[in-house]
Design a protein around this motif. Structure first.
Motif, PDB file in Angstrom:
ATOM      1  N   ASN A  55       0.841  -1.197   0.000  1.00  0.00           N
ATOM      2  CA  ASN A  55       0.000   0.000   0.000  1.00  0.00           C
ATOM      3  C   ASN A  55       0.880   1.252   0.000  1.00  0.00           C
ATOM      4  O   ASN A  55       0.895   2.043   0.948  1.00  0.00           O
ATOM      5  N   HIS A  56       1.612   1.423  -1.080  1.00  0.00           N
ATOM      6  CA  HIS A  56       2.512   2.560  -1.235  1.00  0.00           C
ATOM      7  C   HIS A  56       2.939   2.625  -2.695  1.00  0.00           C
ATOM      8  O   HIS A  56       2.650   1.713  -3.475  1.00  0.00           O
TER       9      HIS A  56
ATOM     10  N   ASP B 135       8.596   1.074   0.805  1.00  0.00           N
ATOM     11  CA  ASP B 135       8.926   1.705   2.076  1.00  0.00           C
ATOM     12  C   ASP B 135       8.929   0.652   3.178  1.00  0.00           C
ATOM     13  O   ASP B 135       8.444  -0.472   2.992  1.00  0.00           O
TER      14      ASP B 135
ATOM     15  N   PRO C 260       4.958  -0.553   5.031  1.00  0.00           N
ATOM     16  CA  PRO C 260       4.148  -1.513   4.280  1.00  0.00           C
ATOM     17  C   PRO C 260       4.837  -2.855   4.053  1.00  0.00           C
ATOM     18  O   PRO C 260       4.162  -3.890   3.966  1.00  0.00           O
TER      19      PRO C 260
ATOM     20  N   LEU D  88      -0.939   5.057   6.414  1.00  0.00           N
ATOM     21  CA  LEU D  88      -0.308   4.783   5.126  1.00  0.00           C
ATOM     22  C   LEU D  88      -0.740   5.794   4.070  1.00  0.00           C
ATOM     23  O   LEU D  88       0.045   6.151   3.196  1.00  0.00           O
ATOM     24  N   SER D  89      -1.961   6.263   4.148  1.00  0.00           N
ATOM     25  CA  SER D  89      -2.423   7.275   3.193  1.00  0.00           C
ATOM     26  C   SER D  89      -1.672   8.583   3.391  1.00  0.00           C
ATOM     27  O   SER D  89      -1.247   9.233   2.429  1.00  0.00           O
TER      28      SER D  89
ATOM     29  N   ASN E 258       1.289   8.798   4.802  1.00  0.00           N
ATOM     30  CA  ASN E 258       2.678   8.516   4.449  1.00  0.00           C
ATOM     31  C   ASN E 258       2.926   8.680   2.961  1.00  0.00           C
ATOM     32  O   ASN E 258       3.967   9.191   2.540  1.00  0.00           O
ATOM     33  N   LYS E 259       1.976   8.238   2.134  1.00  0.00           N
ATOM     34  CA  LYS E 259       2.138   8.365   0.683  1.00  0.00           C
ATOM     35  C   LYS E 259       2.181   9.826   0.262  1.00  0.00           C
ATOM     36  O   LYS E 259       2.995  10.218  -0.594  1.00  0.00           O
TER      37      LYS E 259
ATOM     38  N   ALA F  98       5.463  11.328   1.536  1.00  0.00           N
ATOM     39  CA  ALA F  98       6.593  10.772   0.789  1.00  0.00           C
ATOM     40  C   ALA F  98       6.773  11.475  -0.554  1.00  0.00           C
ATOM     41  O   ALA F  98       7.897  11.556  -1.069  1.00  0.00           O
TER      42      ALA F  98
END
Length: 330
Positions: A176-177, A181, A184, A269-270, A272-273, A276
């Motif tokens: 999920n990226h 990373d 995930p 994770l959302s 983080n994306k 990033a």
């Protein structure tokens, strides 16, 4: 959970931004492509100018050229695959490709953090101890600093990669990226990752926060030196330069702290994306302009190099036409 000694997963699927519409994906692909080309071109121009123009043969521009070289590779680790996945249906990456991407992303990132410390130290010596600058920042010492940052960053992350290589991945294989990373990847492992997570978190947090503290220490000392400058114009110019540098540092360290130096339980994770993207796309894009291309000395060197190159090209074309005319007449 039963641990396995062999890797069952041969490839991963990078989910990235697959939920977006087709038109939006094409638009983002074009934006990212333009940003990537400008980033690489800007960095290559800086490296070339510093190499050929004697006006820029100083420690500061030596470090900037090395940072440009590093930034070119850092953004190239993730950006091409991200752009390709906007147009591709499969969005797969091989297991070894994923491990290599993860290693180079963190190794180059750690090296860049060390470079920021070195560059802030160079500015500290130049502004706070100008009379000792040439004595301290000798060519040999500068080369040693650059080699130390590269070797240190890659050696530390080689140890980290050794730990991650002992993990087993036996499905599912959807990351999920938009790149490989650490978080995930840990979620997909079918072995216990608590020990590796702890070591990884402590290692990266230590690198980020220690680099940040050393960089802040240099800029605080620079700030106090600037405040002692008697001329208001001189202070304004110094503040403008430091302000642009601090903006760049805020993006770099801010994104690193959000991604890697906070409790893992608070991570999304959302989020983080999105963060990033700042770290892998926006920050490398801004650096050539912040550190070099808006600098008057670099602009002068660019014009000088362009003028000499144009004059040489015209001279070569004139000689070629003269030789061709003589050959035709004879």
């Amino acid at each position: 959970m039963e641990e396995r000694n062999e890797t069952a997963v041969s490839e991963f699927i990078l989910q990235g931004f697959s939920s977006l519409g087709v038109k939006l994906k094409i638009f983002l692909f074009l934006i990212l492509l333009l940003t990537y080309l400008i980033t690489v071109t800007g960095n290559v121009v800086i490296i070339f100018i510093v190499w050929v123009n004697h006006r820029l043969h100083s420690p500061m521009y030596f470090f900037i050229a090395n940072l440009s070289f590093l930034e070119t590779w850092f953004t190239s680790v993730t950006s091409p695959k991200l752009m390709l996945n906007f147009l591709s249906i499969s969005r797969t990456i091989s297991f070894h490709g994923c491990m290599a991407q993860s290693f180079f992303y963190f190794a180059l990132g750690a090296t860049e953090l060390a470079f920021l410390v070195v560059m802030s130290f160079d500015r500290y010596v130049a502004i706070c101890h100008p009379l000792q600058y040439t004595t301290i920042m000798k060519q040999r010492f500068c080369i040693q600093l650059v080699l130390g940052t590269w070797l240190g960053g890659f050696m530390v992350m080689s140890f980290r990669m050794l730990l991650i290589s002992n993990l087993s991945f036996c499905g599912p294989n959807v990351i999920n990226h938009f790149f490989c990373d650490n978080t995930p990847l840990f979620l997909l492992s079918c072995t216990d990752t608590s020990g590796v997570r702890r070591v990884d978190s402590v290692l990266i947090s230590t690198l980020v926060l220690s680099s940040l503290c050393l960089t802040i220490l240099s800029y605080v000392s620079i700030l106090f030196s600037i405040l002692r400058i008697p001329m208001a114009i001189g202070r304004q110019k110094a503040f403008a330069t430091c302000g642009s540098h601090l903006t760049s540092l805020a993006i770099a360290y801010g994104s690193c702290i959000v991604l890697y130096a906070r409790p893992s339980g608070n991570s999304s994770l959302s989020l983080n994306k999105a963060v990033a993207l700042l770290n892998t796309v926006l920050y490398p894009f801004l650096n050539p302009f912040i550190y070099s291309l808006r600098n008057k000395t670099v602009k002068l060197a660019l014009r000088e190099t362009f003028r000499l190159s144009t004059a040489k090209l015209v001279s070569d074309l004139t000689c070629f036409q003269t030789d061709t005319r003589k050959a035709t007449e004879s």
